[in-house]
Write an enzyme that holds these catalytic residues in place. Sequence first.
Site, PDB file in Angstrom:
ATOM      1  N   PRO A  89       1.112  -1.244  -0.079  1.00 11.66           N
ATOM      2  CA  PRO A  89      -0.051   0.031  -0.003  1.00 11.66           C
ATOM      3  C   PRO A  89       1.023   1.392  -0.156  1.00 11.66           C
ATOM      4  CG  PRO A  89      -0.262  -1.258   2.274  1.00 11.66           C
ATOM      5  CD  PRO A  89       0.526  -2.102   1.191  1.00 11.66           C
ATOM      6  N   GLU A 116       1.883  -7.728   8.546  1.00  5.95           N
ATOM      7  CA  GLU A 116       2.036  -6.054   8.574  1.00  5.95           C
ATOM      8  C   GLU A 116       2.926  -5.914   7.233  1.00  5.95           C
ATOM      9  OE1 GLU A 116      -0.812  -6.159  10.590  1.00  5.95           O
ATOM     10  OE2 GLU A 116       0.287  -4.134  10.315  1.00  5.95           O
ATOM     11  N   ARG A 154      -1.330  -8.825 -20.952  1.00  4.17           N
ATOM     12  CA  ARG A 154      -2.325  -8.381 -22.060  1.00  4.17           C
ATOM     13  C   ARG A 154      -1.396  -7.565 -23.126  1.00  4.17           C
ATOM     14  NH1 ARG A 154      -5.242  -4.001 -22.312  1.00  4.17           N
ATOM     15  NH2 ARG A 154      -7.001  -5.257 -23.215  1.00  4.17           N
ATOM     16  N   ASP A 169      -6.769   0.568 -25.840  1.00  2.00           N
ATOM     17  CA  ASP A 169      -7.355   0.477 -24.407  1.00  2.00           C
ATOM     18  C   ASP A 169      -7.806   1.765 -23.959  1.00  2.00           C
ATOM     19  OD1 ASP A 169      -6.933  -2.280 -23.807  1.00  2.00           O
ATOM     20  OD2 ASP A 169      -4.886  -1.852 -23.248  1.00  2.00           O
TER      21      ASP A 169
HETATM   22  C1  LIG Z   1      -3.241  -4.894   6.354  1.00  2.00           C
HETATM   23  N1  LIG Z   1      -1.931  -4.872   6.627  1.00  2.00           N
HETATM   24  C2  LIG Z   1      -1.401  -4.091   7.542  1.00  2.00           C
HETATM   25  C3  LIG Z   1      -1.429  -2.516   6.866  1.00  2.00           C
HETATM   26  C4  LIG Z   1      -0.206  -2.625   5.640  1.00  2.00           C
HETATM   27  C5  LIG Z   1      -0.718  -3.717   4.672  1.00  2.00           C
HETATM   28  C6  LIG Z   1      -0.955  -4.983   5.404  1.00  2.00           C
HETATM   29  C7  LIG Z   1      -1.406  -6.052   4.481  1.00  2.00           C
HETATM   30  N2  LIG Z   1      -0.502  -6.528   3.471  1.00  2.00           N
HETATM   31  C8  LIG Z   1       0.556  -7.313   3.716  1.00  2.00           C
HETATM   32  C9  LIG Z   1       1.383  -7.333   2.732  1.00  2.00           C
HETATM   33  C10 LIG Z   1       0.551  -6.544   1.631  1.00  2.00           C
HETATM   34  C11 LIG Z   1       0.841  -6.090   0.239  1.00  2.00           C
HETATM   35  C12 LIG Z   1       0.093  -5.319  -0.353  1.00  2.00           C
HETATM   36  C13 LIG Z   1      -1.086  -4.735   0.164  1.00  2.00           C
HETATM   37  C14 LIG Z   1      -2.024  -3.812  -0.384  1.00  2.00           C
HETATM   38  N3  LIG Z   1      -3.114  -3.224   0.255  1.00  2.00           N
HETATM   39  N4  LIG Z   1      -3.691  -2.437  -0.576  1.00  2.00           N
HETATM   40  C15 LIG Z   1      -2.791  -2.274  -1.845  1.00  2.00           C
HETATM   41  N5  LIG Z   1      -3.084  -1.336  -2.853  1.00  2.00           N
HETATM   42  C16 LIG Z   1      -1.884  -3.135  -1.825  1.00  2.00           C
HETATM   43  C17 LIG Z   1      -0.953  -3.401  -2.790  1.00  2.00           C
HETATM   44  N6  LIG Z   1      -0.347  -3.629  -3.896  1.00  2.00           N
HETATM   45  C18 LIG Z   1      -1.380  -5.102   1.504  1.00  2.00           C
HETATM   46  C19 LIG Z   1      -0.648  -5.956   2.113  1.00  2.00           C
END
Ligand SMILES: CN1CCCC[C@@H]1Cn1ccc2ccc(-c3n[nH]c(N)c3C#N)cc21
Length: 239
Positions: A89, A116, A154, A169
């Site tokens: 994220p 996490e 794609r 696209d």
């Molecule tokens: C919830 N939990 C604590 C807060 C931090 C994230 C964790 C969960 N989590 C662990 C590995 C992991 C990788 C990607 C994502 C992800 N969330 N949203 C996106 N756009 C993502 C991408 N691309 C979430 C992930």
Amino acid sequence: MRADVVTIFPAYLEPLRLSLVGRAQERGTLEVRTHDLRAWTSDVHRTVDDAPYGGGPGMVMRPEPWDAALSEIAASDPARRPRVVVPTPAGRPFSQRHAEELAQEPWLVFCCGRYEGIDARVIETWADDEISIGDYVLAGGEVATLVILEAVARLLPGVLGNSASAADDSFSDGLLEAPAYTRPQVWRGVEVPAVLRSGDHAAVARWRRAQALRRTVARRPDLVAQAELSDADRAVLDA
Ligand SMILES: CN1CCCC[C@@H]1Cn1ccc2ccc(-c3n[nH]c(N)c3C#N)cc21
């Protein structure tokens, strides 16, 4: 293209065997190798996580299994170095341009975190790209990897076939795509726009561009600011 995916949930990547990405694999255009991170653990419980330094909720993924996995995968083709992608994220927002960039790479390795996240030293040591697929929180990186890999696959030569082109696209010209219609001509009392039934390809192209512009202004004004607009486009927006 070769794509390796490291995850504690290999079954999450089964959808890559289907449809467009599956066909790309059958053709040999794309080779996807999925790896269970736990294969690189050395304890009886196959532990991949531990408590976070500094306290706080949840667990963090340990660096040793990741480093062992990525080292072995990278060493499997010593003549090349893969581009290592970590969905997170906190990453750079994924876009069509980013997909086009990744589609030029011969070898991608995706690190699917859970809990996490992955120990920051692994990211610092191995990651070439940290990518986010949107401003919402998922439970791990697998879904993001599916999204990224489909968007990239794609764009690979021959994957879309003759009937479609990535150049047509949505986003390829920076705008959202126009509404699409098929038979019946009238459905629930609503008729397909006459221009689409006119056979006048130039008029259809003008109509679709105008619809795409209006839709993009209404829903994604940020994209309009970045798009290259012609005088005809500006006339549509000023109308
Ligand atoms: C919830 N939990 C604590 C807060 C931090 C994230 C964790 C969960 N989590 C662990 C590995 C992991 C990788 C990607 C994502 C992800 N969330 N949203 C996106 N756009 C993502 C991408 N691309 C979430 C992930």
